[in-house]
Design a protein around this motif. Sequence first.
Motif, PDB file in Angstrom:
ATOM      1  N   LYS A  94       0.832  -1.208   0.000  1.00  0.00           N
ATOM      2  CA  LYS A  94       0.000   0.000   0.000  1.00  0.00           C
ATOM      3  C   LYS A  94       0.857   1.245   0.000  1.00  0.00           C
ATOM      4  O   LYS A  94       0.595   2.207  -0.733  1.00  0.00           O
ATOM      5  N   VAL A  95       1.907   1.206   0.823  1.00  0.00           N
ATOM      6  CA  VAL A  95       2.801   2.363   0.876  1.00  0.00           C
ATOM      7  C   VAL A  95       3.385   2.633  -0.500  1.00  0.00           C
ATOM      8  O   VAL A  95       3.384   3.763  -0.986  1.00  0.00           O
ATOM      9  N   LEU A  96       3.850   1.564  -1.167  1.00  0.00           N
ATOM     10  CA  LEU A  96       4.426   1.734  -2.501  1.00  0.00           C
ATOM     11  C   LEU A  96       3.388   2.322  -3.453  1.00  0.00           C
ATOM     12  O   LEU A  96       3.665   3.238  -4.220  1.00  0.00           O
ATOM     13  N   GLY A  97       2.162   1.789  -3.378  1.00  0.00           N
ATOM     14  CA  GLY A  97       1.089   2.277  -4.250  1.00  0.00           C
ATOM     15  C   GLY A  97       0.825   3.760  -4.050  1.00  0.00           C
ATOM     16  O   GLY A  97       0.723   4.514  -5.015  1.00  0.00           O
ATOM     17  N   PHE A  98       0.746   4.180  -2.798  1.00  0.00           N
ATOM     18  CA  PHE A  98       0.497   5.607  -2.534  1.00  0.00           C
ATOM     19  C   PHE A  98       1.672   6.469  -2.990  1.00  0.00           C
ATOM     20  O   PHE A  98       1.493   7.562  -3.510  1.00  0.00           O
ATOM     21  N   VAL A 103      -4.597   7.024  -5.389  1.00  0.00           N
ATOM     22  CA  VAL A 103      -5.382   7.783  -4.407  1.00  0.00           C
ATOM     23  C   VAL A 103      -6.061   6.863  -3.390  1.00  0.00           C
ATOM     24  O   VAL A 103      -6.502   7.314  -2.340  1.00  0.00           O
ATOM     25  N   ASP A 104      -6.151   5.557  -3.730  1.00  0.00           N
ATOM     26  CA  ASP A 104      -6.879   4.682  -2.815  1.00  0.00           C
ATOM     27  C   ASP A 104      -6.584   3.208  -3.090  1.00  0.00           C
ATOM     28  O   ASP A 104      -6.014   2.870  -4.138  1.00  0.00           O
ATOM     29  N   PHE A 105      -6.980   2.353  -2.157  1.00  0.00           N
ATOM     30  CA  PHE A 105      -6.854   0.904  -2.285  1.00  0.00           C
ATOM     31  C   PHE A 105      -8.192   0.239  -1.997  1.00  0.00           C
ATOM     32  O   PHE A 105      -8.867   0.635  -1.052  1.00  0.00           O
ATOM     33  N   VAL A 106      -8.532  -0.733  -2.820  1.00  0.00           N
ATOM     34  CA  VAL A 106      -9.695  -1.550  -2.490  1.00  0.00           C
ATOM     35  C   VAL A 106      -9.188  -2.990  -2.466  1.00  0.00           C
ATOM     36  O   VAL A 106      -8.561  -3.440  -3.431  1.00  0.00           O
ATOM     37  N   THR A 107      -9.388  -3.662  -1.354  1.00  0.00           N
ATOM     38  CA  THR A 107      -8.845  -5.012  -1.225  1.00  0.00           C
ATOM     39  C   THR A 107      -9.876  -6.060  -1.644  1.00  0.00           C
ATOM     40  O   THR A 107     -11.033  -6.012  -1.223  1.00  0.00           O
ATOM     41  N   LYS A 108      -9.417  -6.967  -2.505  1.00  0.00           N
ATOM     42  CA  LYS A 108     -10.275  -8.074  -2.956  1.00  0.00           C
ATOM     43  C   LYS A 108     -10.302  -9.148  -1.870  1.00  0.00           C
ATOM     44  O   LYS A 108      -9.240  -9.432  -1.300  1.00  0.00           O
TER      45      LYS A 108
END
Length: 342
Positions: A94-98, A103-108
């Motif tokens: 998540k840190v890498l993504g941000f 702008v956001d994460f949705v977890t499957k």
Amino acid sequence: MTDSKGKILAVDDTPASLKLLTDILKGEGYEVRSAISGELALHSAITNPPELVLLDIRMPEMDGFEVCRRLKAQSGTRDVPVIFVSALSETDEKVLGFELGAVDFVTKPYQREELLARVRAHLELNRLRHHLEDLVEERTGELRESEKRLRTSLLDSVTALAATVEMRDPYTAGHQRRVAQLAVAIARELMLPEEQVEGIFLASVVHDVGKIQVPAEILSKPGRLSELEFRIIKEHPQHGFDVLKSIDFPWPIAQIVLQHHERLDGSGYPQALKSDQILSDARIIAVADVVEAMVSHRPYRAALGVDVALEEITRNRGVLYDPAVVDACLRLFRERDFSLTT
Ligand SMILES: [Fe+2]
């Protein structure tokens, strides 16, 4: 853009996941394009930027992080919000993504409502941001326009002021305009910023405005002036300063006008300032003033000509006149074919 509910690009390498995602979004009325790989997603986003990207992370060849990195590197897609939709729920991921600009994460697996709520929020946020940008741009345009109007009216007023002096003193009619022409050319030859050149122009156009207080018969007197008459003439920079000092110019116009007869060695007037005490803009106008005066006809003598004028400033280079200004002026006449208009 705002007439549809929102254009979304959905990216996932698993056909079932991609179908689920697009079905949910389409069911809500969004315009959805789908891409089954990172490369296809990138191509689709660049050719026709969506308003939002829902991006899977784990994909063969180009993963979601790389897609995001490339989207953020392109000017056309840099501002498109990216939401990662992934089974990865590690904090590091998540840190890498941000960090990459998501702008956001949705977890499957995700809840339909949660997904839609985040999509709605980010689309709305992005639209508001665009709207704000448009407003700021519009406002800046208006300011620029009103500043232009202000400058034009400033120039008009200054020119009108200059004309009042010249009306009383036909022999120096056009003198201030020609001094301005030469002073501006010298300033540009010295590579001064245009902002400063503008100030030099305005100051030159009114540099003799104080002559309004000198009796007209002294100004247009043929022959030599008496000591008293000369003393009265020498008061004109101070009178000019008094006329201009209360006007809030963006340049020290009144000070420049006050100093245009000062000389480097302290032999000038009214304050007998020396070298660095004299504003550089005033040192430019001083040279332009002397050269223009010698080149032009005067009530008490015929025009002396350019050569005599250039000789005068060369002889007194560094004594009365700023050496760099003199050099620039000489270059103008000798190398750049400069001439004063009549
Ligand atoms: Fe003067």
